[in-house]
Design an enzyme around this catalytic site. Structure first.
Site, short mmCIF file in Angstrom:
data_model
loop_
_atom_site.label_atom_id
_atom_site.label_comp_id
_atom_site.label_asym_id
_atom_site.label_seq_id
_atom_site.Cartn_x
_atom_site.Cartn_y
_atom_site.Cartn_z
N GLN A 75 0.83 -1.22 0.00
CA GLN A 75 0.00 0.00 0.00
C GLN A 75 0.86 1.27 0.00
O GLN A 75 0.53 2.26 0.63
CB GLN A 75 -0.93 0.00 1.22
CG GLN A 75 -2.16 -0.87 1.05
CD GLN A 75 -3.12 -0.34 -0.02
OE1 GLN A 75 -3.14 0.85 -0.35
NE2 GLN A 75 -3.92 -1.23 -0.57
N SER A 76 1.95 1.25 -0.74
CA SER A 76 2.86 2.40 -0.75
C SER A 76 2.25 3.62 -1.43
O SER A 76 1.80 3.55 -2.58
CB SER A 76 4.14 2.00 -1.51
OG SER A 76 4.93 3.14 -1.78
N ASN A 77 2.28 4.75 -0.71
CA ASN A 77 1.88 6.02 -1.32
C ASN A 77 2.97 6.52 -2.25
O ASN A 77 2.68 7.18 -3.26
CB ASN A 77 1.65 7.07 -0.23
CG ASN A 77 0.61 6.64 0.77
OD1 ASN A 77 -0.53 6.39 0.41
ND2 ASN A 77 1.02 6.51 2.03
N VAL A 79 4.92 4.75 -4.16
CA VAL A 79 4.83 4.08 -5.47
C VAL A 79 3.72 4.74 -6.31
O VAL A 79 3.93 5.09 -7.47
CB VAL A 79 4.58 2.56 -5.29
CG1 VAL A 79 4.09 1.92 -6.59
CG2 VAL A 79 5.85 1.86 -4.80
#
Ligand SMILES: *Cc1c(COP(=O)(O)O)cnc(C)c1O
Length: 343
Positions: A75-77, A79
């Site tokens: 759930q990387s912001n 990325v």
């Protein structure tokens, strides 16, 4: 500081607003609480990585790159915003997602930031948790070279001296805003992960001789480790900018009491912080970073760490797209639960 000598593209709606939170200030009866809205930077739902990407994508273009490769948690912001920035400048984008949490939750693996990564057209690969992800992107970069691409590798969180320049800019903006409205800021608080935000802010504030303490609330590493990470990157950024002497290490302060069971794992304090901000101010925090960061701020207010009348600025680094990946943590918002009397 001469930032104009670094290649840069424009991605953010800056300056982001610096807002007072009257309801929450009244609720706690402690310091005056302000929030700098870096969640509104404007890049595919916004967040702090947009500022870093102005300099990272600027460098990529100056090197004639054709394809950006980066990595982050599922759930990387970071990325999500990197893929959006690459797209805007016509670059390919490959993202390696590290499965740090393996509970098979379909929201976590398919909604929130992952949904947006797909929508933005990233090539997504996954990796098991706990491996050296920056080594993994280097391998992917080599493959891309063989295919004739010119890859540009962005480390996790965009945290290197180039990316940290984005938060040197934020420090300049903050001081300008505080001078403009005669607001004497006593403390800055924010969530810290890959360390670029805190390193950049500290370098920017120190180089302006601002005298404003910054507290990073860790979302992953223990205090000593995170302080070391911030120090190392701050020194590199200090040198990269051409500041004289050594970066003053004593300026680095991290509190790691709000991590809970680990990175990306919900805590009660996080749920409380996200809920309070939503219900008192209509502002959305996120479950992984700003929720824990604000939980730290709340706890410190309750413990009397700040005096009444002091001005505390929380930097809202974004991340609300992650809420959709964490529906479980906010189960009481499920309409099916309301019949049991919970609101
Ligand atoms: C990445 C991120 C942070 C942490 O910033 P770092 O520069 O990695 O320390 C904080 N909040 C949000 C929402 C983020 O996505």
């Amino acid at each position: 500081m001469n930032l104009a000598r670094f290649p840069r593209v424009r991605l953010t709606h800056a300056p982001t607003t610096l807002e007072h939170l009257p309801n929450l200030t009244r609720f706690f009866g402690g310091p005056e609480i302000f929030i700098k809205r870096d969640d509104n930077t404007g890049l595919a739902t916004g967040g702090n990585k947009a500022r870093k990407l102005e300099f990272l994508i600027g460098e990529a273009l100056s090197l004639k790159a054709t394809h950006v490769v980066t990595q982050g948690a599922t759930q990387s912001n970071h990325v999500r915003q990197t893929v959006a920035a690459a797209r805007k400048f016509g670059l390919g984008a490959t993202a390696l997602l590290e499965e740090r949490i393996s509970d098979g939750n379909p929201d976590y693996y398919g909604s929130g930031n992952v949904l947006l990564d797909r929508l933005l057209g990233a090539t997504i690969e996954t990796r098991p948790g706990g491996i050296d992800m920056n080594a993994e992107i280097a391998v992917v970069g080599e493959h891309l070279k063989k295919e004739g691409e010119i890859p540009y590798l962005i480390p996790g969180g965009g945290s290197n001296p180039v990316g940290a320049l984005g938060y040197v800019v934020c420090a300049q903006e903050l001081i300008w805003q505080s001078n403009e409205r005669g607001l004497n800021i006593d403390h800055v608080v924010h969530a810290t992960g890959s360390a670029g935000t805190q390193a950049g802010l500290l370098v920017g504030l120190e180089a302006q001789n601002a005298g404003i303490p910054v507290l990073g609330v860790s979302v992953r590493a223990p205090k000593e480790k995170q302080e070391e990470n911030v120090c190392l990157l701050a020194q590199k950024t200090w040198d990269f900018l051409g500041c004289r002497g050594d970066f003053p290490r004593a300026a680095v302060a991290v509190d790691s009491a709000y991590v809970g069971d680990g990175y990306g794992r919900p805590t009660r304090g996080m749920v409380e912080a996200v809920t309070l901000l939503a219900r008192h101010e209509g502002i959305l925090l996120d479950p992984v970073y700003t929720g824990k960061g604000f939980a730290g701020l709340i706890d410190l207010i309750r413990k009397g760490f700040f005096r009444k009348g002091q001005n505390v600025v929380f930097i809202h680094t974004g991340g609300s797209a992650g809420l959709w990946g964490y529906r479980d943590a906010f189960g009481f918002f499920d309409p099916l639960a309301t019949h049991s009397g919970q609101r």
